[in-house]
Write a protein that holds these residues in place. Structure first.
Motif, mmCIF file in Angstrom:
data_model
loop_
_atom_site.group_PDB
_atom_site.id
_atom_site.type_symbol
_atom_site.label_atom_id
_atom_site.label_comp_id
_atom_site.label_asym_id
_atom_site.label_seq_id
_atom_site.Cartn_x
_atom_site.Cartn_y
_atom_site.Cartn_z
ATOM 1 N N ASP A 200 20.009 -26.446 -34.271
ATOM 2 C CA ASP A 200 20.409 -25.802 -35.520
ATOM 3 C C ASP A 200 19.181 -25.353 -36.308
ATOM 4 O OD1 ASP A 200 22.439 -25.120 -37.603
ATOM 5 O OD2 ASP A 200 21.368 -26.665 -38.722
ATOM 6 N N LEU A 201 18.138 -26.184 -36.327
ATOM 7 C CA LEU A 201 16.905 -25.829 -37.034
ATOM 8 C C LEU A 201 16.255 -24.592 -36.426
ATOM 9 C CD1 LEU A 201 15.227 -29.332 -37.558
ATOM 10 C CD2 LEU A 201 16.514 -27.988 -39.232
ATOM 11 N N PHE A 202 16.390 -24.451 -35.094
ATOM 12 C CA PHE A 202 15.753 -23.334 -34.393
ATOM 13 C C PHE A 202 16.735 -22.198 -34.121
ATOM 14 C CE2 PHE A 202 12.724 -26.690 -33.831
ATOM 15 C CZ PHE A 202 11.495 -26.060 -33.751
ATOM 16 N N HIS A 203 17.840 -22.191 -34.868
ATOM 17 C CA HIS A 203 18.811 -21.088 -34.818
ATOM 18 C C HIS A 203 19.367 -20.839 -33.421
ATOM 19 C CE1 HIS A 203 16.482 -20.308 -38.535
ATOM 20 N NE2 HIS A 203 17.652 -19.954 -39.018
ATOM 21 N N GLY A 204 19.689 -21.935 -32.748
ATOM 22 C CA GLY A 204 20.307 -21.802 -31.433
ATOM 23 C C GLY A 204 21.704 -21.239 -31.544
ATOM 24 N N GLY A 205 22.078 -20.393 -30.601
ATOM 25 C CA GLY A 205 23.403 -19.789 -30.587
ATOM 26 C C GLY A 205 24.431 -20.703 -29.952
ATOM 27 N N PRO A 206 25.644 -20.214 -29.776
ATOM 28 C CA PRO A 206 26.736 -21.040 -29.220
ATOM 29 C C PRO A 206 26.473 -21.499 -27.792
ATOM 30 C CG PRO A 206 27.388 -18.728 -29.391
ATOM 31 C CD PRO A 206 26.103 -18.864 -30.134
ATOM 32 N N LEU A 207 25.609 -20.807 -27.059
ATOM 33 C CA LEU A 207 25.314 -21.186 -25.677
ATOM 34 C C LEU A 207 24.051 -22.042 -25.553
ATOM 35 C CD1 LEU A 207 26.046 -17.781 -23.861
ATOM 36 C CD2 LEU A 207 27.578 -19.749 -24.163
ATOM 37 N N SER A 208 23.348 -22.205 -26.652
ATOM 38 C CA SER A 208 22.082 -22.953 -26.595
ATOM 39 C C SER A 208 22.343 -24.435 -26.347
ATOM 40 C CB SER A 208 21.287 -22.763 -27.884
ATOM 41 O OG SER A 208 22.000 -23.281 -28.991
ATOM 42 N N CYS A 209 21.341 -25.105 -25.802
ATOM 43 C CA CYS A 209 21.512 -26.499 -25.419
ATOM 44 C C CYS A 209 20.138 -27.135 -25.248
ATOM 45 C CB CYS A 209 22.288 -26.606 -24.105
ATOM 46 S SG CYS A 209 21.524 -25.644 -22.768
ATOM 47 N N GLY A 210 20.104 -28.412 -24.871
ATOM 48 C CA GLY A 210 18.819 -29.069 -24.668
ATOM 49 C C GLY A 210 18.995 -30.518 -24.291
ATOM 50 N N THR A 211 17.887 -31.240 -24.219
ATOM 51 C CA THR A 211 17.894 -32.679 -23.966
ATOM 52 C C THR A 211 16.741 -33.307 -24.744
ATOM 53 O OG1 THR A 211 16.375 -32.650 -22.070
ATOM 54 C CG2 THR A 211 18.716 -32.329 -21.592
ATOM 55 N N MET A 212 16.808 -34.619 -24.917
ATOM 56 C CA MET A 212 15.666 -35.335 -25.476
ATOM 57 C C MET A 212 14.735 -35.740 -24.342
ATOM 58 S SD MET A 212 17.044 -37.769 -28.584
ATOM 59 C CE MET A 212 15.360 -38.314 -28.954
ATOM 60 N N THR A 213 13.462 -35.892 -24.659
ATOM 61 C CA THR A 213 12.467 -36.302 -23.671
ATOM 62 C C THR A 213 11.560 -37.354 -24.293
ATOM 63 O OG1 THR A 213 10.749 -34.698 -24.297
ATOM 64 C CG2 THR A 213 12.465 -33.926 -22.789
ATOM 65 N N THR A 214 10.582 -37.799 -23.521
ATOM 66 C CA THR A 214 9.669 -38.842 -23.999
ATOM 67 C C THR A 214 8.470 -38.285 -24.752
ATOM 68 O OG1 THR A 214 8.525 -38.799 -21.865
ATOM 69 C CG2 THR A 214 10.290 -40.412 -22.131
ATOM 70 N N GLY A 215 8.391 -36.978 -24.905
ATOM 71 C CA GLY A 215 7.270 -36.388 -25.634
ATOM 72 C C GLY A 215 7.082 -34.942 -25.254
ATOM 73 N N GLY A 216 6.110 -34.301 -25.904
ATOM 74 C CA GLY A 216 5.883 -32.882 -25.681
ATOM 75 C C GLY A 216 5.534 -32.537 -24.249
ATOM 76 N N THR A 217 4.752 -33.395 -23.608
ATOM 77 C CA THR A 217 4.363 -33.114 -22.225
ATOM 78 C C THR A 217 5.581 -33.071 -21.320
ATOM 79 O OG1 THR A 217 2.130 -34.015 -22.435
ATOM 80 C CG2 THR A 217 3.095 -33.986 -20.229
ATOM 81 N N GLU A 218 6.488 -34.045 -21.465
ATOM 82 C CA GLU A 218 7.680 -34.020 -20.607
ATOM 83 C C GLU A 218 8.561 -32.819 -20.937
ATOM 84 O OE1 GLU A 218 11.477 -36.638 -18.993
ATOM 85 O OE2 GLU A 218 10.393 -37.333 -20.776
ATOM 86 N N SER A 219 8.656 -32.451 -22.204
ATOM 87 C CA SER A 219 9.441 -31.267 -22.565
ATOM 88 C C SER A 219 8.894 -30.024 -21.866
ATOM 89 C CB SER A 219 9.426 -31.062 -24.089
ATOM 90 O OG SER A 219 10.175 -32.051 -24.746
ATOM 91 N N ILE A 220 7.575 -29.883 -21.876
ATOM 92 C CA ILE A 220 6.943 -28.727 -21.231
ATOM 93 C C ILE A 220 7.118 -28.794 -19.719
ATOM 94 C CG2 ILE A 220 4.681 -27.706 -20.725
ATOM 95 C CD1 ILE A 220 3.968 -28.379 -23.696
ATOM 96 N N LEU A 221 6.934 -29.989 -19.145
ATOM 97 C CA LEU A 221 7.108 -30.139 -17.699
ATOM 98 C C LEU A 221 8.515 -29.728 -17.279
ATOM 99 C CD1 LEU A 221 5.383 -33.591 -17.010
ATOM 100 C CD2 LEU A 221 4.572 -31.364 -16.264
ATOM 101 N N LEU A 222 9.507 -30.187 -18.004
ATOM 102 C CA LEU A 222 10.884 -29.879 -17.639
ATOM 103 C C LEU A 222 11.184 -28.384 -17.752
ATOM 104 C CD1 LEU A 222 12.695 -32.897 -19.304
ATOM 105 C CD2 LEU A 222 12.532 -32.434 -16.852
ATOM 106 N N ALA A 223 10.673 -27.753 -18.806
ATOM 107 C CA ALA A 223 10.888 -26.315 -18.957
ATOM 108 C C ALA A 223 10.263 -25.545 -17.800
ATOM 109 C CB ALA A 223 10.319 -25.834 -20.290
ATOM 110 N N MET A 224 9.030 -25.924 -17.433
ATOM 111 C CA MET A 224 8.359 -25.222 -16.343
ATOM 112 C C MET A 224 9.053 -25.492 -15.009
ATOM 113 S SD MET A 224 6.176 -23.446 -17.913
ATOM 114 C CE MET A 224 7.311 -23.466 -19.324
ATOM 115 N N ARG A 225 9.586 -26.693 -14.856
ATOM 116 C CA ARG A 225 10.342 -27.005 -13.638
ATOM 117 C C ARG A 225 11.587 -26.115 -13.553
ATOM 118 N NH1 ARG A 225 15.080 -29.268 -10.787
ATOM 119 N NH2 ARG A 225 14.225 -30.402 -9.019
ATOM 120 N N ALA A 226 12.231 -25.902 -14.697
ATOM 121 C CA ALA A 226 13.415 -25.043 -14.730
ATOM 122 C C ALA A 226 13.059 -23.618 -14.316
ATOM 123 C CB ALA A 226 14.026 -25.057 -16.132
#
Length: 558
Positions: A200-226
């Protein structure tokens, strides 16, 4: 790779066509006869050694030139050259001697405050009071009082009320694990709500989604893996990440872990924003994602995200916005009264965003959120094993078991802060940052890198070694960050710096230290500052790697 086999097939076909011609065959046989006559002057053993030697050299050269690697050819050639140089005994001996000397100094510095360590478990368990006594003794090792505010980043908001809240919540959920959603449905809901609130803070639309991670590095790793998986589906064998040299090195880690190609592009030397022309030029058929920062770690500059997103749309590749550092500042900038160009899912072409809750979200370490514009991208980060004898195993992130207590503490922190709390903290942090940047820009002898407007101020000098300033600030009790390429230092502004007098003290100390250093601009730098400076002049970066690896080894010494 397919192109190699195509090249081989084309070569064989071309040779076959040439040999079908009688004149060509006769010419070739004549040339071979001349070669045989020439080689008769060598003994058989010489020919064998020459052949073997030439084969080994060509194989090594081919390995450097054609090996599939995350790093570009120029880097591979440079590394290969220095590997050969280090075969020389005198060079190897000197490097080893200097490495041992450097690591010995590091070990002495790191372990000087350590107490006597236990080498094994006690035969009998200690009482609760005894364990707490042990903790009290170990805490005495710390010599830096971060509560004074003389620390860059690291500690973002450590109010007593928030500490009490998070520790209580953590205790209530200490044994919970979202891997078992049926056992801990409340943790499942808390995580889903944290993700939704952040979207909501980042103005995600109705299709937007995500997950929690253990920190910024894991967030970046997961995005790049995707994005790697998306590349695989397109038939790209080595998907490519295009990013600026200022982007967080977690992207380098992702490329190494997931065997992706990594292409760095420069930043504008004045604005410190990513060079859009260079980024456009770097995009290739293998590119799957472009990276922009809001803001980036070194100098706190927000990249031109709208322009990067246009490139993503034009070339049909993903665009990741790394907002790990400023994730709970930049969404509140406009509401707090500061100008901020659109940088989130409002910008068409932005397909993923990483934002850390454990920094300016003030949640305990380590938590972060990775967000996507659609569920089809998020599914690419999942791991699913459908044929395991232990049953179907599926996880949304890298970890299997996760600390439900951290999810709960993050959920509680966000509820406690509320939108108004983050708007107020943003006002204080950004106002302090801009004040520091404005005051430091007036100090003769140094200059502020770019135009920092969020939460980081980077400083460099063209007149003297900036690491002399770094050392003298350390002597005055400051714990700041040293940067390289270019040599610089930065202060990551937190709530601690918004306390009365802290920002003024930093500006005053920098001004006084710069005046001292400027009085003798040619003087050499010593100690830790010298190490930062010298490290940038060493062309063989493998030496720096060994020092860094040795440093990590020291951290695990008892």
């Amino acid at each position: 790779m397919a192109w190699k086999w195509i090249l081989v097939a084309a070569t064989v076909a071309g040779l076959g066509a040439l040999l079908r011609n009688k004149e060509t065959r006769e010419l070739l046989l004549s040339e071979l006869h001349q070669v045989n006559l020439y080689l008769t002057r060598y003994d058989a053993w010489q020919l064998v050694f020459l052949s073997v030697g030439a084969t080994l050299i060509l194989n090594a050269l081919a390995n450097v030139l054609f090996r599939d690697d995350v790093y570009p050819l120029s880097v591979r050639i440079k590394r290969a050259f220095f590997r050969v140089i280090r075969w020389v005994p005198s060079v190897r001996t000197k490097i080893t001697k200097e490495l041992d000397k450097t690591l010995a100094g590091m070990e002495k510095s790191i372990l000087k405050h350590s107490s006597k360590s236990r080498r094994s478990l006690p035969a009998k368990g200690l009482s609760m009071d005894s364990v707490m006594d042990e903790i009290n003794k170990l805490e005495q090792m710390a010599t830096i009082d971060w509560k004074t505010g003389l620390v860059s980043g690291a500690m973002y908001n450590c109010s007593d009320d928030l500490t009490r809240l998070t520790t209580q919540v953590y205790g209530r959920c200490a044994w919970s694990n979202p891997l078992h959603a049926d056992l801990f449905p409340h943790i499942r809901q808390m995580e889903a709500e944290v993700v939704q609130w952040t979207l909501d803070l980042f103005h995600g639309g109705p299709l937007s989604c995500g997950t929690m991670t253990t920190g910024g590095t894991e967030s970046i790793l997961l995005a790049m893996r995707a994005y790697r998986q998306i590349g695989y589906e397109k038939g790209i064998e080595y998907p490519e990440i295009v990013l600026s040299v200022s982007a967080h090195c977690a992207f380098d880690k992702a490329a190494e872990y997931f065997r992706m190609k990594l292409t760095h592009v420069p930043v504008d030397p004045v604005t410190r924003m990513v060079d859009l022309v260079a980024m456009k030029r770097a995009i290739s058929p293998s590119t799957v994602v472009l990276v922009a920062s809001a803001p980036h770690f070194p100098h706190g500059i927000v990249d031109p995200i709208q322009e990067v997103a246009k490139l993503g749309l034009r070339y049909k590749v993903g665009v990741h916005v790394d907002s790990c550092l400023g994730g709970f500042v930049v969404p509140f900038m406009e509401e707090a009264g500061f100008e901020m160009d659109p940088f989130d899912f409002r910008v068409e072409g932005v397909t993923s965003i990483s934002a850390d809750t454990h920094k300016y979200g003030f949640a305990p370490k380590g938590t972060s959120v990775i967000m996507y514009s659609s569920k089809s991208i998020r599914r690419m980060q999942y791991f699913v094993a459908s044929d395991w004898t232990g049953g179907v195993y599926a996880t949304p992130s890298i970890c299997g078991s996760r600390a439900g207590s951290l999810i709960a503490a993050t959920w509680a922190t966000l509820l406690y802060m509320g939108r108004n709390g983050y708007v107020e903290s943003t006002k204080k942090i950004v106002t302090t940052t801009q004040k520091i940047a404005a005051e430091l820009s007036k100090v003769p002898g140094v200059y502020v890198l770019g135009s920092p407007k969020v939460n980081v101020v980077g400083v460099a000098s063209k007149e003297f070694d900036i690491f002399r300033v770094y050392e003298k600030l350390i002597e005055r009790g400051w714990h700041i960050n040293g940067l390289q390429f270019p040599s610089s230092i930065h202060l990551c502004v937190t709530m601690l710096h918004t306390k009365d007098g802290v920002a003024d003290k930093f500006v005053r100390d920098v001004s006084e230290v710069v005046a001292q250093v400027a009085s003798d601009p040619k003087a050499a730098c010593g100690g830790v500052g010298a190490m930062y400076g010298v490290s940038q002049t060493i062309p063989d970066r493998s030496v720096i790697n060994e020092i860094a690896e040795g440093f990590i080894d020291i951290l695990y010494k008892c």
